[in-house]
Design an enzyme around this catalytic site. Structure first.
Site, PDB file in Angstrom:
ATOM      1  N   GLU A   1       1.142  12.854  17.499  1.00 39.94           N
ATOM      2  CA  GLU A   1       1.562  11.490  17.145  1.00 39.94           C
ATOM      3  C   GLU A   1       2.985  11.486  16.576  1.00 39.94           C
ATOM      4  OE1 GLU A   1       0.379   8.543  17.550  1.00 39.94           O
ATOM      5  OE2 GLU A   1      -1.796   8.592  17.750  1.00 39.94           O
TER       6      GLU A   1
ATOM      7  N   TYR B   1       2.405   5.395  -6.056  1.00 32.23           N
ATOM      8  CA  TYR B   1       2.341   4.313  -7.045  1.00 32.23           C
ATOM      9  C   TYR B   1       2.835   4.775  -8.405  1.00 32.23           C
ATOM     10  CZ  TYR B   1      -0.310   2.341  -3.235  1.00 32.23           C
ATOM     11  OH  TYR B   1      -0.666   1.888  -1.993  1.00 32.23           O
TER      12      TYR B   1
ATOM     13  N   ARG C   1     -11.415   1.154  10.995  1.00 31.34           N
ATOM     14  CA  ARG C   1     -10.247   1.177  11.885  1.00 31.34           C
ATOM     15  C   ARG C   1     -10.276   2.398  12.804  1.00 31.34           C
ATOM     16  NH1 ARG C   1      -7.521  -2.758   9.212  1.00 31.34           N
ATOM     17  NH2 ARG C   1      -7.126  -2.606   6.977  1.00 31.34           N
TER      18      ARG C   1
ATOM     19  N   SER D   1      -3.784   4.990  -2.271  1.00 28.13           N
ATOM     20  CA  SER D   1      -4.516   4.319  -3.342  1.00 28.13           C
ATOM     21  C   SER D   1      -5.700   5.133  -3.872  1.00 28.13           C
ATOM     22  CB  SER D   1      -4.997   2.956  -2.851  1.00 28.13           C
ATOM     23  OG  SER D   1      -5.818   3.082  -1.699  1.00 28.13           O
TER      24      SER D   1
ATOM     25  N   ARG E   1      -7.525  -1.998  -0.425  1.00 25.90           N
ATOM     26  CA  ARG E   1      -8.043  -3.250   0.152  1.00 25.90           C
ATOM     27  C   ARG E   1      -8.002  -4.371  -0.879  1.00 25.90           C
ATOM     28  NH1 ARG E   1     -10.926  -0.411   4.592  1.00 25.90           N
ATOM     29  NH2 ARG E   1      -8.998   0.452   5.405  1.00 25.90           N
TER      30      ARG E   1
ATOM     31  N   LYS F   1      -1.663   8.762  10.811  1.00 23.87           N
ATOM     32  CA  LYS F   1      -2.376   7.942   9.827  1.00 23.87           C
ATOM     33  C   LYS F   1      -3.855   7.993  10.165  1.00 23.87           C
ATOM     34  CE  LYS F   1      -2.593   3.344   7.826  1.00 23.87           C
ATOM     35  NZ  LYS F   1      -2.027   1.987   7.828  1.00 23.87           N
TER      36      LYS F   1
ATOM     37  N   LYS G   1      -0.322  10.322   6.400  1.00 20.31           N
ATOM     38  CA  LYS G   1      -1.027   9.496   5.409  1.00 20.31           C
ATOM     39  C   LYS G   1      -2.513   9.542   5.652  1.00 20.31           C
ATOM     40  CE  LYS G   1      -1.483   4.761   4.138  1.00 20.31           C
ATOM     41  NZ  LYS G   1      -1.265   3.393   4.496  1.00 20.31           N
TER      42      LYS G   1
END
Ligand code: PBG
Length: 332
Positions: free
Chosen positions: A241, A321, A225, A282, A214, A204, A256
């Site tokens: 990972e 989505y 982040r 998004s 957000r 990620k 992602k």
């Protein structure tokens, strides 16, 4: 015969022959897009009387508990693979108390959805603190404001148990803390929830393409982040990972965002022996919707091409989505 061979009437080797009719193209298509491979992310917000549109993601809403049930029932009817639930609490605090509260909005919603469609869909839940903390970070903070990996792990274990108690099928640890999959797996097993599976957000990235999300979770994050999500420059590290997460007990690993990271999807698919998911996030959604709203792009074609490309790169499962809409399109 080589590609260069030509006869009196032109090239002998003609790949275009297999593209001549829709039936031929369908027969030789290497990649399929099916409803069962799609997972619909859904947002439920505490204290709403009616669904509230998400300004940055036209067509996406924050659901009430009732409208969430209706959306999940529709997803089941369409034959989707699953739903991924995100909860937005009315009040947030430094430790994200709403995440572990059995009466917290996400935990209540899990129970609602499992009761509604649990035998037809895989019910998944985001396992992260960022929706629940007032500082908006995915973990607990040290006194000087750093994200504290190991303190956060204990919170994730508690959150996993709360979600399992609520009845979830699969938890999705998405906070990128080191060791999060192992801690969640151990906590579930110790509480006799060994049947609850783990979809690990493994690779990620600290991505600008999460921006529109957000607003969907009323995030209060300031800053970024980058101390826990990955540097977009790194592909080998994404594989590392994923391998770590498999070793820690992940049932599915995820990359992602999807579109900018299709090389990572492919590398991870080749490196692991568990299903691979990719999250069409998004920002990827918003770009297509915004261009389509201006008449700059063929919306349906762009959506289908996007999802097909993610599958071709190696994703077995795609979070999008557009999941319900696409499943409807695929029936036509
Ligand atoms: C963390 C989480 C995020 C997304 C999914 N889970 C936000 C983040 O890491 O900043 C982003 C999803 C999207 O952009 O569609 N709970």
């Amino acid at each position: 015969m080589t590609q260069d061979d030509t006869g009196p009437r032109g090239p002998l080797v003609r790949p275009r022959r297999l593209r001549r009719t829709p039936a031929l193209r369908r027969m030789v298509a290497e990649t399929s897009l099916e409803a069962r491979q799609l997972v619909l992310p859904l947002f439920v917000r505490e204290g709403l009387d009616e669904p509230r549109p998400v300004s940055t993601m036209p067509g996406v809403v924050q659901h009430t508990r009732d409208s969430l049930k209706a959306a999940a029932a529709e997803a089941a009817e369409l034959g989707l693979g699953g739903v991924m639930l995100f909860g937005v609490p009315e009040t947030k605090d430094a430790v994200g108390s709403g995440a572990t509260d059995p009466a917290g909005v996400l935990n209540l919603a899990i129970t609602d959805i499992v009761a509604e469609v649990g035998d037809q869909l895989t019910v998944m839940s985001d396992l992260c603190l960022d929706e629940f903390t007032d500082h908006g970070h995915c973990g607990l903070l040290t006194p000087d404001g750093e994200v504290d990996n190991d303190k956060t792990l204990a919170a994730y274990a508690a959150m996993a148990l709360a979600q399992a108690e609520a009845g979830v099928d699969m938890v999705g640890p998405s906070g990128m803390m080191d060791g999060q999959v192992a801690v969640v797996r151990q906590a579930l097993d110790a509480a006799e929830f060994s049947g609850v599976s783990v979809l690990a957000y493994s690779a990620k990235y600290a991505s600008a393409f999460f921006g529109p999300f957000r607003a969907a979770v009323d995030s209060s994050l300031e800053g970024d982040r980058r101390t826990y999500q990955q540097d977009p420059a790194n592909g080998v590290e994404g594989v590392r990972e994923a391998l770590l997460d498999v070793a820690e007990g992940a049932d599915i690993v995820m990359v992602k965002p999807a579109l900018g990271y299709l090389d990572v999807v492919r590398r991870v698919r080749d490196a692991v022996d568990v299903p691979v998911a990719a999250y069409n996030v998004s920002g990827e959604y918003a770009m297509v919707e915004a261009a389509a709203a201006r008449g700059w792009i063929d919306r349906e074609a762009a959506i289908l091409e996007t999802l097909t490309s993610i599958r071709r790169a190696g994703a077995d499962v795609v979070l999008t989505y557009w999941a319900s809409e696409v499943s409807r399109l695929l029936r036509r």
